[in-house]
Design an enzyme around this catalytic site. Structure first.
Site, PDB file in Angstrom:
ATOM      1  N   SER A 192       0.862  -1.217   0.099  1.00 34.07           N
ATOM      2  CA  SER A 192       0.060   0.152  -0.015  1.00 34.07           C
ATOM      3  C   SER A 192       0.813   1.307  -0.055  1.00 34.07           C
ATOM      4  O   SER A 192       0.335   2.518  -0.006  1.00 34.07           O
ATOM      5  CB  SER A 192      -1.063   0.020   1.366  1.00 34.07           C
ATOM      6  OG  SER A 192      -1.500  -1.039   1.476  1.00 34.07           O
ATOM      7  N   ALA A 225      -1.519   0.621  10.432  1.00 32.51           N
ATOM      8  CA  ALA A 225      -0.862  -0.755  10.356  1.00 32.51           C
ATOM      9  C   ALA A 225      -1.103  -1.291   9.056  1.00 32.51           C
ATOM     10  O   ALA A 225      -2.135  -1.409   8.260  1.00 32.51           O
ATOM     11  CB  ALA A 225      -1.539  -1.553  11.505  1.00 32.51           C
ATOM     12  N   PRO A 226       0.141  -2.077   8.642  1.00 28.31           N
ATOM     13  CA  PRO A 226       1.303  -2.571   9.317  1.00 28.31           C
ATOM     14  C   PRO A 226       2.300  -1.170   9.239  1.00 28.31           C
ATOM     15  O   PRO A 226       3.185  -1.345   9.769  1.00 28.31           O
ATOM     16  CB  PRO A 226       1.916  -3.944   8.571  1.00 28.31           C
ATOM     17  CG  PRO A 226       1.210  -3.482   7.385  1.00 28.31           C
ATOM     18  CD  PRO A 226      -0.136  -3.139   7.382  1.00 28.31           C
ATOM     19  N   GLY A 227       1.900  -0.111   8.324  1.00 27.77           N
ATOM     20  CA  GLY A 227       2.885   0.853   8.282  1.00 27.77           C
ATOM     21  C   GLY A 227       3.296   1.542   6.680  1.00 27.77           C
ATOM     22  O   GLY A 227       4.438   2.007   7.000  1.00 27.77           O
ATOM     23  N   GLY A 228       2.889   0.913   5.777  1.00 25.48           N
ATOM     24  CA  GLY A 228       3.311   1.369   4.427  1.00 25.48           C
ATOM     25  C   GLY A 228       3.226   2.810   4.247  1.00 25.48           C
ATOM     26  O   GLY A 228       4.064   3.534   3.721  1.00 25.48           O
ATOM     27  N   ASP A 244      -3.991   2.938  15.116  1.00 23.24           N
ATOM     28  CA  ASP A 244      -4.436   1.693  14.747  1.00 23.24           C
ATOM     29  C   ASP A 244      -4.305   0.369  15.881  1.00 23.24           C
ATOM     30  O   ASP A 244      -3.495   0.771  16.377  1.00 23.24           O
ATOM     31  CB  ASP A 244      -3.694   1.149  13.442  1.00 23.24           C
ATOM     32  CG  ASP A 244      -4.385   0.262  12.531  1.00 23.24           C
ATOM     33  OD1 ASP A 244      -4.832  -0.844  13.217  1.00 23.24           O
ATOM     34  OD2 ASP A 244      -4.545   0.330  11.223  1.00 23.24           O
ATOM     35  N   ASP A 264      -9.138   4.244  18.703  1.00 19.50           N
ATOM     36  CA  ASP A 264     -10.358   4.234  17.423  1.00 19.50           C
ATOM     37  C   ASP A 264      -9.803   5.699  16.564  1.00 19.50           C
ATOM     38  O   ASP A 264      -9.977   6.700  17.129  1.00 19.50           O
ATOM     39  CB  ASP A 264     -11.828   4.429  17.912  1.00 19.50           C
ATOM     40  CG  ASP A 264     -12.556   4.470  16.886  1.00 19.50           C
ATOM     41  OD1 ASP A 264     -12.373   4.528  15.675  1.00 19.50           O
ATOM     42  OD2 ASP A 264     -13.956   4.274  16.970  1.00 19.50           O
ATOM     43  N   ASP A 280      -5.860   5.447   5.480  1.00 14.44           N
ATOM     44  CA  ASP A 280      -6.373   4.586   4.651  1.00 14.44           C
ATOM     45  C   ASP A 280      -7.111   3.533   5.246  1.00 14.44           C
ATOM     46  O   ASP A 280      -7.037   2.411   4.989  1.00 14.44           O
ATOM     47  CB  ASP A 280      -4.891   3.805   4.253  1.00 14.44           C
ATOM     48  CG  ASP A 280      -5.074   2.886   3.041  1.00 14.44           C
ATOM     49  OD1 ASP A 280      -6.073   2.789   2.224  1.00 14.44           O
ATOM     50  OD2 ASP A 280      -4.030   1.914   3.253  1.00 14.44           O
ATOM     51  N   LYS A 309     -13.003   4.108  -0.112  1.00 14.66           N
ATOM     52  CA  LYS A 309     -12.995   2.868  -0.663  1.00 14.66           C
ATOM     53  C   LYS A 309     -14.519   2.994  -1.459  1.00 14.66           C
ATOM     54  O   LYS A 309     -15.444   3.460  -0.741  1.00 14.66           O
ATOM     55  CB  LYS A 309     -13.200   1.848   0.462  1.00 14.66           C
ATOM     56  CG  LYS A 309     -12.197   1.865   1.362  1.00 14.66           C
ATOM     57  CD  LYS A 309     -10.601   1.786   0.569  1.00 14.66           C
ATOM     58  CE  LYS A 309      -9.501   2.087   1.641  1.00 14.66           C
ATOM     59  NZ  LYS A 309      -8.225   1.738   0.901  1.00 14.66           N
TER      60      LYS A 309
HETATM   61  N1  SAM Z   1      -1.846   2.247   5.028  1.00 13.76           N
HETATM   62  C1  SAM Z   1      -1.616   0.754   5.621  1.00 13.76           C
HETATM   63  C2  SAM Z   1      -0.553   0.399   5.092  1.00 13.76           C
HETATM   64  O1  SAM Z   1       0.144   0.988   4.055  1.00 13.76           O
HETATM   65  O2  SAM Z   1       0.207  -0.308   5.584  1.00 13.76           O
HETATM   66  C3  SAM Z   1      -2.702  -0.091   5.362  1.00 13.76           C
HETATM   67  C4  SAM Z   1      -4.009   0.386   6.073  1.00 13.76           C
HETATM   68  S1  SAM Z   1      -5.123  -1.077   6.128  1.00 13.76           S
HETATM   69  C5  SAM Z   1      -5.803  -0.991   4.415  1.00 13.76           C
HETATM   70  C6  SAM Z   1      -6.522  -0.221   6.899  1.00 13.76           C
HETATM   71  C7  SAM Z   1      -6.301  -0.296   8.450  1.00 13.76           C
HETATM   72  O3  SAM Z   1      -7.184   0.564   9.025  1.00 13.76           O
HETATM   73  C8  SAM Z   1      -6.055  -1.639   9.391  1.00 13.76           C
HETATM   74  O4  SAM Z   1      -4.813  -1.807   9.806  1.00 13.76           O
HETATM   75  C9  SAM Z   1      -7.096  -1.557  10.388  1.00 13.76           C
HETATM   76  O5  SAM Z   1      -6.606  -2.093  11.608  1.00 13.76           O
HETATM   77  C10 SAM Z   1      -7.596   0.087  10.600  1.00 13.76           C
HETATM   78  N2  SAM Z   1      -8.579   0.321  11.042  1.00 13.76           N
HETATM   79  C11 SAM Z   1      -9.892   0.298  10.457  1.00 13.76           C
HETATM   80  N3  SAM Z   1     -10.858   0.898  11.166  1.00 13.76           N
HETATM   81  C12 SAM Z   1     -10.196   1.314  12.042  1.00 13.76           C
HETATM   82  C13 SAM Z   1     -10.566   2.221  13.334  1.00 13.76           C
HETATM   83  N4  SAM Z   1     -11.754   2.614  13.627  1.00 13.76           N
HETATM   84  N5  SAM Z   1      -9.468   2.649  14.059  1.00 13.76           N
HETATM   85  C14 SAM Z   1      -8.222   2.565  13.772  1.00 13.76           C
HETATM   86  N6  SAM Z   1      -7.855   1.886  12.763  1.00 13.76           N
HETATM   87  C15 SAM Z   1      -8.831   1.404  12.080  1.00 13.76           C
END
Ligand code: SAM
Length: 358
Positions: A192, A225-228, A244, A264, A280, A309
């Site tokens: 990502s 997470a994971p941190g991209g 996250d 959250d 994201d 999305k």
């Molecule tokens: N941008 C990230 C990367 O490059 O690694 C990938 C993000 S992933 C698509 C979406 C993330 O949003 C997930 O790790 C999920 O745990 C987190 N997430 C979803 N709803 C959330 C919330 N209400 N609060 C915090 N994190 C949330």
């Protein structure tokens, strides 16, 4: 209309395969808002749309459908009627005839195909035709050193079907096929990561990177997470609040530039305002848009890049509502801003939005 614009059939636009309907809805809407009518020739999954003006005025459509403002288009330029049924033994003669008759002069020739498997299969054919076409067009005075940066696009829809277009600097994507190919960095925690890098290339002029993506800046990454995405911010020398509930990449955390908040993202607030907000999160686009508007309105960030999305059917309508919500909120608060949105090459069923407060 200048002599060069005569004979255009419409605007040719490239998009991600499968999003032709969304692009058409966007074009129709935007043209109508400017009092113009248009008709799209669309084939589902083709990866492009030909948008024809109802009144024959391609130049008028071109001025209201600038690439900078389009969400679902990767490239746009006026194009001549397609040349179909090209003879395998001589594909070039009709192409040369159409270019010469149009009276064009260009500095470069780009052979392109739709971003589909069928399109990729045409690469060998294109390699065989590139040099001979350039040589003839040079002799004919079409291809020359100085021609106001104009470019001839030879768009191969199939081995026997081609559409010719003319683009000008400032109105087009400077990436072949409208696609920025980026190499996935091996050290990044997720693929990502390329979405944020492409977003910067798309929305932030290269010469402004040192000022706007500067070392020492504070940033927030919601749904990190994971941190991209965090990895990209850290690579620019920024300090990042990563929000996250999921685990962050251990090597990224070892940089000491990241503080992980297991909270959250829809309720978390920053301890003090930051330069950058990125987000994201996979959630309802209206919910994400509303939270982004909260941040921008409150001044918790100066710039934001986030994904919306779009797993639903009427994607353009959803995009319009979400972006409209953000704009309404900022305008009501008297905040100046610039907003752009684009379905990037690395975006699948989603788009990326950039907002900067003035
Ligand atoms: N941008 C990230 C990367 O490059 O690694 C990938 C993000 S992933 C698509 C979406 C993330 O949003 C997930 O790790 C999920 O745990 C987190 N997430 C979803 N709803 C959330 C919330 N209400 N609060 C915090 N994190 C949330």
């Amino acid at each position: 209309m200048g002599k060069q614009e005569e004979g255009f059939a419409g605007l040719l636009l490239y998009c991600r395969a499968g999003f032709e309907g969304d692009l058409t809805a966007e074009l129709t809407d935007r043209a109508a808002a400017a009092g113009l009518g248009g008709f799209a020739r669309v084939q589902a999954g083709a990866g492009f749309v030909l948008f024809e003006p109802a009144d024959g005025r391609v130049a008028a459509l071109e001025s209201v459908l600038a690439l900078e403002h389009l969400v679902f288009a990767r490239q746009v330029f006026p194009a001549l009627p397609a040349l179909a049924g090209l003879d395998r033994s001589d594909r070039l003669t009709p192409i040369i005839g159409q270019v010469v008759a149009a009276g064009w002069q260009v500095e470069s020739i780009w052979h392109e195909t739709p971003d589909t498997n069928d399109g990729k299969a045409l690469r060998r054919l294109i390699r065989a035709l590139e040099r001979p076409l350039a040589a003839v067009l040079k002799r004919q005075g079409v291809l020359r050193a100085a021609a106001h940066g104009q470019r001839l696009h030879v768009f191969w829809c199939a081995g026997d079907r081609v559409q010719l277009g003319l683009s000008r600097p400032g109105r087009r994507s400077e990436w072949p096929g409208g696609i920025l190919h980026l190499r996935s960095p091996r050290e990044a925690p997720s693929r990502s990561t390329l979405k944020l890098e492409e977003a910067w290339h798309t929305f932030i002029p290269r010469e402004a990177w040192d000022e706007r993506l500067a070392q020492g800046m504070q940033a927030v990454d919601l749904g990190a997470a994971p941190g991209g995405w965090t990895w990209q911010l850290v690579r620019r020398g920024m300090y990042v609040h990563a929000v996250d509930n999921g685990p962050m990449d251990a090597r990224l955390m070892a940089t000491t530039q990241v503080e992980h908040h297991r909270e959250d993202a829809f309720t978390w607030e920053p301890p003090s305002p930051v330069r950058w907000l990125v987000c994201d999160i996979v959630d309802k686009p209206a919910r994400v848009a509303a939270r982004m508007a909260d941040w921008l309105e409150a001044g918790w960030c100066r710039e934001a890049i986030f994904n919306l999305k779009l797993p639903m059917k009427s994607r353009w309508q959803t995009v319009r509502q979400c972006l409209g919500h953000i704009e309404d909120r900022l305008q009501a608060a008297g905040i100046g801003y610039r907003l752009r949105a684009r379905q990037l090459y690395h975006d699948r069923e989603e788009i990326t939005v950039h907002v900067v407060r003035d």
